[in-house]
Scaffold this active site. Structure first.
Site, short mmCIF file in Angstrom:
data_model
loop_
_atom_site.label_atom_id
_atom_site.label_comp_id
_atom_site.label_asym_id
_atom_site.label_seq_id
_atom_site.Cartn_x
_atom_site.Cartn_y
_atom_site.Cartn_z
N ASP A 46 30.75 15.64 -27.53
CA ASP A 46 29.66 15.24 -26.62
C ASP A 46 28.44 14.84 -27.46
OD1 ASP A 46 28.22 14.94 -24.26
OD2 ASP A 46 27.76 17.08 -24.05
N GLU A 67 26.08 9.89 -29.33
CA GLU A 67 25.57 8.51 -29.37
C GLU A 67 24.82 8.23 -30.67
OE1 GLU A 67 25.13 10.72 -26.79
OE2 GLU A 67 26.84 9.87 -25.72
N ASP A 127 27.98 11.33 -17.59
CA ASP A 127 27.40 12.07 -16.47
C ASP A 127 27.24 11.21 -15.22
OD1 ASP A 127 27.36 14.10 -18.24
OD2 ASP A 127 25.19 14.05 -18.61
O1 MIG Z 1 22.73 17.58 -22.15
O2 MIG Z 1 27.32 20.33 -22.60
O3 MIG Z 1 27.97 14.73 -20.63
O4 MIG Z 1 29.72 16.68 -19.72
O5 MIG Z 1 28.78 19.31 -19.54
C1 MIG Z 1 23.91 17.80 -21.42
C2 MIG Z 1 26.71 20.18 -21.36
C3 MIG Z 1 25.02 18.10 -22.35
C4 MIG Z 1 26.44 16.42 -21.35
C5 MIG Z 1 27.86 16.06 -21.04
C6 MIG Z 1 28.39 17.01 -20.02
C7 MIG Z 1 28.31 18.41 -20.52
C8 MIG Z 1 26.85 18.75 -20.85
N1 MIG Z 1 26.33 17.79 -21.83
#
Ligand code: MIG
Length: 765
Positions: A375, A378, A484
């Site tokens: 996650d 980017e 998201d």
């Molecule tokens: O700032 O890890 O897209 O799937 O549950 C949010 C918490 C961070 C973004 C991800 C999402 C995940 C969440 N993350």
């Protein structure tokens, strides 16, 4: 063949060929021949073969011809930002290369990877720059997490050029595409933050061929373990501890709802420190892993790139020792805010850093983790140093004025989540690389490191990586989820279009958060979304913290019963889906496809954006409207307008090509089997470790139907050495009896079935 123009900033435009189907175009300044893009690709090209290609410069346009017919022409070449340019949110160095392509007025545009909005991509503008849109994204919000600067032009039949043309901008740099025709009628503009531009023009006789060739260039999709195709369950903030994890799995098993994977989001870590476990809530992670494996559930843990700055924290210490972190334009390492607070970011550009990242991953995989969820890559940075210093000085100023208010604080708090300004990288030789040149590659390079972790933990096992960000080529390493979304009907519909375009962009394995991430899902939406999810490559239910629980049973019956039925259906068609997955790995072709990809001769099919094909046999028409209990369905025609018979999956009723309104009560998502097709199926097992001993052949049979079937151990790389079964199923009806046969092409693995049963009868819901 090189063209130049002395009046126009001394540009050079050079065409070379990769083979008889792919031409490379380089645009650069006199004396500054571009090198192959960093890390991405080696594009070996040679002089154009003049038996096939020709290029001309006329009236300020440069055109390329293939077998005497025009492919495309370019104009407006310049080394500046074009007029239609929209200022991006990030500061880029002032170096731009711009090119316009003349496209047919009736051309349709598809691809562009992960873009929200409509299935057909014209009339809009796209940026390639991986960002976290923050919270959730909207229709046509751009850019998003993944950048794939590749699109396909589909021209009308009477157009002088080819029907299909793939255009791939090889530069990973920031780029902008004007498909709004602001640069002039029927001009598709492209500008890139670089002194030169390299693109590949990919020809082919079908969409399949274009996508195949694009993935010849950027890499074939990885072969995932079979459990990747099972039902996955996830929620941010749940399970909160070890007991809850086991309890959750037991609920699935107790209710007989199939499950293959459970995700552990950031709450499993100690203070959000990656590769750690919260001591109190997850005291014995290896016991938990063992328990989950005993129940045939594969644990997947989230790992963000930000490493908390904290002496004594092993990952940070070893990172410091090996000097792995991204530098800062000023001095030292870049420091930014992420979940754990002030953090540093691994510089995946370097080989030794990817190796180090692999070691960190190997440790957690050794503990029994089966898959890694990447996650925030980017990369997202909540607050970089620059913004932080700005904030402090703003606060000081306001304070001196003596009127700092609560509103001011809120405004100050509205900080960007993509604060990568100031990052500076180094390559393997220690040369500095500005962040802008590698930003879009960050997640791809991270995935490369993550794969190393899998390889060192167990070289035989197939990796499973789920990534949020990526660039062209990410399909070689990972599956993608579309970030998201929200628990709304709009988002569910949009996900179809996103996933279809991802597939056309060489990325066949993706999925949206089923049920929606942000906001509280309503029972009907959860039900409809599970029906849809059951037909998508990645089938993962995921939602945000603090939102209503969206387990299959959260709203009781009838919702639970219906959701369960569709998760079972997913497992029943596993032989079909797994075969499609294998074929996508071999060819790059998508698993789920827009209707027009299968029925290009049917013009009508290009207007259909809320139905799709799974492989070539199943047409799925999900219900994407609240309260709808029927829906209009378009059933396409075959070659030369031939009417086809489509069989309703649930009732066995046959409908002919054309528009129909079909009944779709809550327990029915309309699915149709194409005429003369067979779908290989198995029993509705509880997870992919369980086998069925029967192969069922669901048919819509006029006279004869064929389908391929692939099977292997589902886990190892043995298939690379021929340990798999691949064969052609044939079912024939000569009017008196039905015969079935399987002609094996490869018998390196004994498939699951002992017996084969033909199913022509109605299955019933
Ligand atoms: O700032 O890890 O897209 O799937 O549950 C949010 C918490 C961070 C973004 C991800 C999402 C995940 C969440 N993350």
């Amino acid at each position: 063949m090189t063209f130049s123009d002395k009046r126009n900033e001394d540009f050079k435009a050079n065409f070379s060929q990769l083979d008889s189907n792919i031409v490379r175009l380089d645009v650069y300044r006199e004396g500054k021949q571009p090198e192959d893009a960093f890390y991405q690709l080696e594009l070996e090209s040679s002089e154009l073969d003049d038996e096939v290609w020709d290029a001309k410069k006329e009236n300020g346009r440069i055109s390329i011809f293939r077998n005497d017919s025009i492919l495309i022409s370019f104009s407006g070449i310049s080394f500046s930002k074009p007029e239609w340019f929209k200022d991006p949110d990030h500061d880029f160095p002032d170096k731009w290369t711009t090119v316009n392509q003349k496209i047919d007025p009736g051309a349709k545009i598809f691809g562009f990877g992960e873009k929200s909005g409509y299935l057909e991509k014209s009339r809009s503008r796209y940026e390639m720059w991986n960002v976290d849109p923050g919270g959730f994204y909207k229709h046509n919000e751009d850019p998003l997490y993944v950048s794939i600067p590749f699109y396909i032009l589909v021209s009308p039949v009477d157009s002088p050029g080819p029907k299909y043309l793939g255009i791939y901008l090889v530069n990973p740099d920031y780029s902008q595409f004007d498909a709004k025709y602001l640069s002039g009628p029927n001009n598709l503009g492209m500008t890139v933050n670089s002194e030169s531009l390299t693109m590949c023009l990919i020809t082919g006789d079908s969409l399949d061929e274009i996508v195949e060739r694009y993935t010849d260039l950027t890499g074939k999709p990885c072969m995932l373990p079979r459990w990747a195709l099972g039902y996955h369950h996830s929620k941010y903030g749940m399970p909160m501890d070890q007991e809850e994890a086991v309890d959750l799995v037991e609920k699935f098993r107790g209710r007989g709802i199939p499950l293959d994977s459970l995700y552990l989001d950031i709450q499993h870590m100690q203070d959000y420190k990656i590769f750690t476990w919260d001591e109190n809530r997850f005291p014995k992670p290896s016991d938990l892993m063992e328990e989950l494996h005993e129940k045939n559930v594969k644990p997947v843990t989230i790992q963000d790139p930000g490493v908390k700055i904290e002496e004594g924290y092993e990952v940070y210490d070893s990172g410091e020792e090996k000097d792995v972190f991204v530098g800062d334009e000023g001095e030292g390492d870049f420091i930014g805010m992420l979940w754990p607070g002030l953090s540093k970011f691994p510089d995946f550009v370097r080989e030794d850093v990817r190796e180090w990242w692999g070691e960190q991953n190997a440790k957690i995989l050794d503990l029994g983790v089966s898959g890694i969820w990447n996650d925030m890559n980017e990369p997202a940075v909540f607050l970089g140093k620059d913004r932080f210093l700005d904030l402090i000085s703003e606060i000081y100023e306001k304070d001196e004025e003596g009127d700092i208010s609560l509103e001011d604080f809120h405004e100050l708090g509205d900080y960007p989540v993509n604060a990568t300004e100031g990052m500076i990288h180094r390559d393997d030789e220690g040369e500095e690389i500005p962040h802008e040149m590698v930003h879009n590659l960050y997640a791809l390079l991270e995935a490369d490191g993550t794969v190393r972790g899998f390889e060192s933990e167990s070289p035989e096992k197939r990796p499973f990586i789920l990534t949020r960000a990526g660039f062209s080529g990410i399909q070689r390493r990972a599956a993608v989820w579309t970030g998201d979304n929200t628990s709304t009907w709009e988002h569910m519909k949009m996900s179809i279009q996103m996933i279809l375009n991802l597939g056309l962009s060489g990325l066949p394995f993706s999925g949206a958060d089923v049920g929606g991430f942000d906001g509280d899902v309503e029972p009907e939406l959860l039900t409809r979304w599970n029906q849809l999810g059951a037909m998508m490559p990645l089938f993962r239910n995921h939602s945000s913290i603090g939102t209503v629980s969206q387990e299959p049973w959260s709203f009781g019956d009838p919702y639970e019963r219906i959701i369960k039925r569709y998760i079972e259906l997913r497992y029943e068609i596993m032989p079909y889906l797994y075969t499609l997955h294998y074929e996508s790995h071999e060819s790059g072709r998508p698993i789920v496809r827009p209707i027009f990809m299968e029925f290009p001769a049917d013009d009508e099919s290009f207007d259909i954006d809320d139905e799709f094909m799974v492989g070539d046999s199943l047409l799925v028409a999900p219900v994407v409207e609240r309260g709808a209990r029927k829906r209009r369905v378009y059933l396409p025609r075959g070659e030369d307008g031939k009417t086809l018979n489509w069989e309703n999956w649930w009732t066995g009723n046959v409908l002919e090509s054309g528009y129909h309104t079909v009944s779709a009560p809550l327990d029915i998502m309309p699915i149709f089997i194409r005429e003369n097709s067979v779908v290989p199926m198995m029993d509705p097992v509880q997870n992919t470790e369980e086998d069925s001993d029967t192969l069922y052949l669901r048919c819509n049979l006029e006279d004869s139907a064929e389908s391929m079937i692939y099977w292997d151990d589902g886990k190892t790389k043995g298939f690379e050495d021929g340990e798999y079964f691949y064969g052609k199923i044939k079912v024939e009806d000569d009017g008196e009896e039905i015969t079935t046969s399987i002609e094996p092409e490869k018998t390196g693995f004994e498939p699951f079935w002992d017996s084969i049963k033909v199913r022509i009868e109605t299955l019933g819901a």
